[in-house]
Design an enzyme around this catalytic site. Structure first.
Site, PDB file in Angstrom:
ATOM      1  N   ILE A  36      32.493  46.885  39.529  1.00  0.00           N
ATOM      2  CA  ILE A  36      32.978  48.061  40.264  1.00  0.00           C
ATOM      3  C   ILE A  36      32.364  49.348  39.712  1.00  0.00           C
ATOM      4  O   ILE A  36      32.314  50.371  40.408  1.00  0.00           O
ATOM      5  CB  ILE A  36      34.529  48.111  40.203  1.00  0.00           C
ATOM      6  CG1 ILE A  36      35.107  48.905  41.352  1.00  0.00           C
ATOM      7  CG2 ILE A  36      35.024  48.617  38.859  1.00  0.00           C
ATOM      8  CD1 ILE A  36      36.608  48.731  41.523  1.00  0.00           C
ATOM      9  N   HIS A 110      33.989  36.331  31.107  1.00  0.00           N
ATOM     10  CA  HIS A 110      32.971  36.673  32.107  1.00  0.00           C
ATOM     11  C   HIS A 110      31.679  37.041  31.404  1.00  0.00           C
ATOM     12  O   HIS A 110      31.683  37.477  30.259  1.00  0.00           O
ATOM     13  CB  HIS A 110      33.421  37.847  32.988  1.00  0.00           C
ATOM     14  CG  HIS A 110      33.816  39.067  32.213  1.00  0.00           C
ATOM     15  ND1 HIS A 110      35.044  39.184  31.590  1.00  0.00           N
ATOM     16  CD2 HIS A 110      33.157  40.223  31.939  1.00  0.00           C
ATOM     17  CE1 HIS A 110      35.115  40.354  30.973  1.00  0.00           C
ATOM     18  NE2 HIS A 110      33.979  41.000  31.162  1.00  0.00           N
TER      19      HIS A 110
HETATM   20  P1  5GP Z   1      34.284  43.859  29.709  1.00  0.00           P
HETATM   21  O1  5GP Z   1      34.309  45.105  28.875  1.00  0.00           O
HETATM   22  O2  5GP Z   1      35.644  43.191  29.752  1.00  0.00           O
HETATM   23  O3  5GP Z   1      33.172  42.916  29.313  1.00  0.00           O
HETATM   24  O4  5GP Z   1      33.901  44.317  31.173  1.00  0.00           O
HETATM   25  C1  5GP Z   1      34.798  44.387  32.233  1.00  0.00           C
HETATM   26  C2  5GP Z   1      34.044  44.898  33.442  1.00  0.00           C
HETATM   27  O5  5GP Z   1      34.861  44.725  34.573  1.00  0.00           O
HETATM   28  C3  5GP Z   1      33.651  46.379  33.375  1.00  0.00           C
HETATM   29  O6  5GP Z   1      32.246  46.501  33.469  1.00  0.00           O
HETATM   30  C4  5GP Z   1      34.392  46.989  34.568  1.00  0.00           C
HETATM   31  O7  5GP Z   1      33.613  47.972  35.233  1.00  0.00           O
HETATM   32  C5  5GP Z   1      34.648  45.794  35.458  1.00  0.00           C
HETATM   33  N1  5GP Z   1      35.842  45.906  36.280  1.00  0.00           N
HETATM   34  C6  5GP Z   1      37.066  46.335  35.882  1.00  0.00           C
HETATM   35  N2  5GP Z   1      37.947  46.275  36.916  1.00  0.00           N
HETATM   36  C7  5GP Z   1      37.235  45.789  37.977  1.00  0.00           C
HETATM   37  C8  5GP Z   1      37.606  45.515  39.336  1.00  0.00           C
HETATM   38  O8  5GP Z   1      38.737  45.702  39.776  1.00  0.00           O
HETATM   39  N3  5GP Z   1      36.618  45.046  40.149  1.00  0.00           N
HETATM   40  C9  5GP Z   1      35.346  44.817  39.688  1.00  0.00           C
HETATM   41  N4  5GP Z   1      34.468  44.338  40.574  1.00  0.00           N
HETATM   42  N5  5GP Z   1      34.987  45.074  38.421  1.00  0.00           N
HETATM   43  C10 5GP Z   1      35.914  45.558  37.573  1.00  0.00           C
END
Ligand code: 5GP
Length: 126
Positions: A36, A110
């Site tokens: 997002i 992820h």
């Molecule tokens: P992390 O820091 O956990 O590796 O990354 C989480 C990612 O999820 C971030 O890059 C953030 O922009 C993305 N993200 C968070 N909420 C959402 C959402 O509701 N939809 C999508 N498509 N991505 C999200």
């Protein structure tokens, strides 16, 4: 002992269809969608459908079928996006964040696929 899985995390809600997503690819065990808040022209999140918190939890506890599906789908997306250096692409980065030091925002495992621009060095010195 793996971290307890929070089934209210945002990716769990996306997987249950409670929140929309911009799907890039989907298989029986894996969903991939655009981040997002994209950090690069290509920024795809590859998410196993099972309840795993991070890389080591997934690799220790997922079935061989889930792991193979996840890893193959990640490679397929890289190829489909034209990023593979072996196929004329300019390259990419795959990142998996975990826990506090890894600055993991969403506690459902992820991988990020990033590409489409020079990505700089992997880490700044902390
Ligand atoms: P992390 O820091 O956990 O590796 O990354 C989480 C990612 O999820 C971030 O890059 C953030 O922009 C993305 N993200 C968070 N909420 C959402 C959402 O509701 N939809 C999508 N498509 N991505 C999200």
């Amino acid at each position: 002992m793996p971290l307890a899985y929070d089934d209210q995390n945002i990716f769990a809600r996306i997987l249950r269809g409670e929140i929309p997503n911009n799907t890039v690819a989907e298989t029986e065990f894996t969903l991939a969608f655009n981040d997002i808040s994209a950090q690069a022209p290509v920024h795809v999140l590859v998410v196993p459908k099972g309840a795993y918190t991070c890389h080591d939890d997934f690799m220790a506890n997922a079935s061989d079928e889930e792991i193979l599906d996840f890893t193959r789908l990640t490679a397929r997306i890289i190829a489909d996006k034209g990023l593979s250096p072996g196929q004329g692409g300019e390259g990419y980065r795959v990142i998996g964040n975990a826990g506090r030091d890894g600055v993991q925002e969403v506690p459902h495992y992820h991988l990020h696929i990033l590409g489409g621009r020079p990505l700089g060095r992997m880490l700044e010195k902390g």
